[in-house]
Design a protein around this motif. Structure first.
Motif, PDB file in Angstrom:
ATOM      1  N   PHE A  93     -38.411  -6.457  10.650  1.00 20.41           N
ATOM      2  CA  PHE A  93     -38.437  -7.334   9.485  1.00 20.41           C
ATOM      3  C   PHE A  93     -38.472  -6.485   8.225  1.00 20.41           C
ATOM      4  CE2 PHE A  93     -42.838  -6.780  10.755  1.00 20.41           C
ATOM      5  CZ  PHE A  93     -43.516  -6.546   9.571  1.00 20.41           C
ATOM      6  N   THR A  94     -38.065  -7.104   7.117  1.00 23.25           N
ATOM      7  CA  THR A  94     -38.141  -6.478   5.803  1.00 23.25           C
ATOM      8  C   THR A  94     -39.073  -7.309   4.930  1.00 23.25           C
ATOM      9  OG1 THR A  94     -36.343  -7.722   4.770  1.00 23.25           O
ATOM     10  CG2 THR A  94     -35.728  -5.717   6.008  1.00 23.25           C
ATOM     11  N   GLY A 108     -37.924 -20.008   6.694  1.00 23.54           N
ATOM     12  CA  GLY A 108     -38.969 -19.245   6.001  1.00 23.54           C
ATOM     13  C   GLY A 108     -39.258 -17.897   6.645  1.00 23.54           C
ATOM     14  N   GLN A 109     -40.540 -17.517   6.638  1.00 26.11           N
ATOM     15  CA  GLN A 109     -40.965 -16.207   7.133  1.00 26.11           C
ATOM     16  C   GLN A 109     -40.556 -16.018   8.584  1.00 26.11           C
ATOM     17  OE1 GLN A 109     -45.169 -16.741   6.322  1.00 26.11           O
ATOM     18  NE2 GLN A 109     -45.040 -15.233   4.692  1.00 26.11           N
ATOM     19  N   HIS A 110     -40.087 -14.797   8.891  1.00 29.35           N
ATOM     20  CA  HIS A 110     -39.605 -14.573  10.245  1.00 29.35           C
ATOM     21  C   HIS A 110     -39.541 -13.085  10.591  1.00 29.35           C
ATOM     22  CE1 HIS A 110     -36.122 -14.144   7.635  1.00 29.35           C
ATOM     23  NE2 HIS A 110     -35.587 -13.366   8.570  1.00 29.35           N
ATOM     24  N   VAL A 111     -39.343 -12.833  11.864  1.00 28.45           N
ATOM     25  CA  VAL A 111     -39.085 -11.511  12.414  1.00 28.45           C
ATOM     26  C   VAL A 111     -37.740 -11.606  13.124  1.00 28.45           C
ATOM     27  CG1 VAL A 111     -39.826  -9.853  14.181  1.00 28.45           C
ATOM     28  CG2 VAL A 111     -41.525 -10.952  12.727  1.00 28.45           C
ATOM     29  N   THR A 134     -29.387   5.322   6.564  1.00 27.46           N
ATOM     30  CA  THR A 134     -29.727   5.191   5.146  1.00 27.46           C
ATOM     31  C   THR A 134     -28.536   4.571   4.434  1.00 27.46           C
ATOM     32  OG1 THR A 134     -31.088   7.163   5.274  1.00 27.46           O
ATOM     33  CG2 THR A 134     -30.428   6.461   3.094  1.00 27.46           C
ATOM     34  N   PRO A 135     -28.656   3.348   3.942  1.00 33.32           N
ATOM     35  CA  PRO A 135     -29.770   2.428   4.117  1.00 33.32           C
ATOM     36  C   PRO A 135     -29.789   1.836   5.522  1.00 33.32           C
ATOM     37  CG  PRO A 135     -28.011   1.322   2.931  1.00 33.32           C
ATOM     38  CD  PRO A 135     -27.571   2.763   3.143  1.00 33.32           C
ATOM     39  N   PRO A 136     -30.942   1.293   5.927  1.00 31.39           N
ATOM     40  CA  PRO A 136     -31.023   0.700   7.269  1.00 31.39           C
ATOM     41  C   PRO A 136     -30.030  -0.448   7.431  1.00 31.39           C
ATOM     42  CG  PRO A 136     -33.194   0.832   6.232  1.00 31.39           C
ATOM     43  CD  PRO A 136     -32.189   1.191   5.190  1.00 31.39           C
ATOM     44  N   ASN A 137     -29.464  -0.555   8.629  1.00 28.65           N
ATOM     45  CA  ASN A 137     -28.487  -1.604   8.914  1.00 28.65           C
ATOM     46  C   ASN A 137     -28.645  -2.061  10.366  1.00 28.65           C
ATOM     47  OD1 ASN A 137     -26.321  -3.347   8.750  1.00 28.65           O
ATOM     48  ND2 ASN A 137     -24.809  -1.753   9.102  1.00 28.65           N
ATOM     49  N   PRO A 138     -29.803  -2.662  10.693  1.00 27.32           N
ATOM     50  CA  PRO A 138     -30.009  -3.064  12.089  1.00 27.32           C
ATOM     51  C   PRO A 138     -29.097  -4.204  12.505  1.00 27.32           C
ATOM     52  CG  PRO A 138     -31.894  -3.684  10.734  1.00 27.32           C
ATOM     53  CD  PRO A 138     -30.934  -2.961   9.848  1.00 27.32           C
ATOM     54  N   SER A 139     -28.860  -4.276  13.797  1.00 24.38           N
ATOM     55  CA  SER A 139     -28.053  -5.364  14.360  1.00 24.38           C
ATOM     56  C   SER A 139     -28.750  -6.692  14.123  1.00 24.38           C
ATOM     57  CB  SER A 139     -27.881  -5.156  15.865  1.00 24.38           C
ATOM     58  OG  SER A 139     -27.260  -3.936  16.114  1.00 24.38           O
TER      59      SER A 139
END
Length: 154
Positions: A93-94, A108-111, A134-139
């Motif tokens: 999560f960010t 709303g809020q999540h993971v 950099t920058p992060p780019n998760p699937s």
């Protein structure tokens, strides 16, 4: 699910209490290069203490500061893998995912949760490299609703 639940799960991984699983973790606070403070910005900050900032420069600096917080990415990620099991699991999560209002998921809020097979299109190492880029780019993956137990009920 609460953020405490997610953090507890990650801590169990760190402490090697999730039998058979290895836990990889990554935390990053990425700020784009074009939003770093210049020497002029730093001089404006110093002048703020003395009350000497001109209105025009002060507004420009305040806008840059607000944009910096908007564009930065604070990412927390945990990946579980096991040599004898075919599936890997990624939770991340960010700071934007934690915002109750104005985030990209209407609930709303999540993971974020993603899992995959070792013989699948994306391997654990490929996905982990994207998390650590950099920058992060998760699937992308599924959204799991998270709540803050101290927040008032809607």
């Amino acid at each position: 699910m609460t953020y405490s639940d997610v953090n507890g799960f990650i801590v169990l991984g760190w402490c090697k209490q999730l039998v058979s699983y290895e836990c990889r973790t990554h935390v990053v606070d990425h700020k784009p290069d074009d939003f770093r403070f210049t020497s002029k910005d730093l001089a404006l900050i110093a002048a703020l203490r003395d009350g000497e900032v001109q209105a025009k420069d002060g507004k420009k600096f305040a806008g840059k500061l607000a944009a910096m917080f908007d564009k930065r990415t604070k990412l927390q990620a945990c990946m579980l893998t096991a040599p004898d099991l075919p599936t890997w699991h990624l939770l991340y999560f960010t700071q934007r995912d934690q915002a109750e209002a104005g985030n990209h998921w209407v609930e709303g809020q999540h993971v974020h949760y993603r899992r995959g097979q070792r013989d699948g299109r994306l391997t654990a190492d490929m996905v982990w490299d994207r998390v650590r880029a950099t920058p992060p780019n998760p699937s992308t993956g599924e959204h799991i609703r998270c709540i803050d137990p101290t927040a008032p009920a809607p």
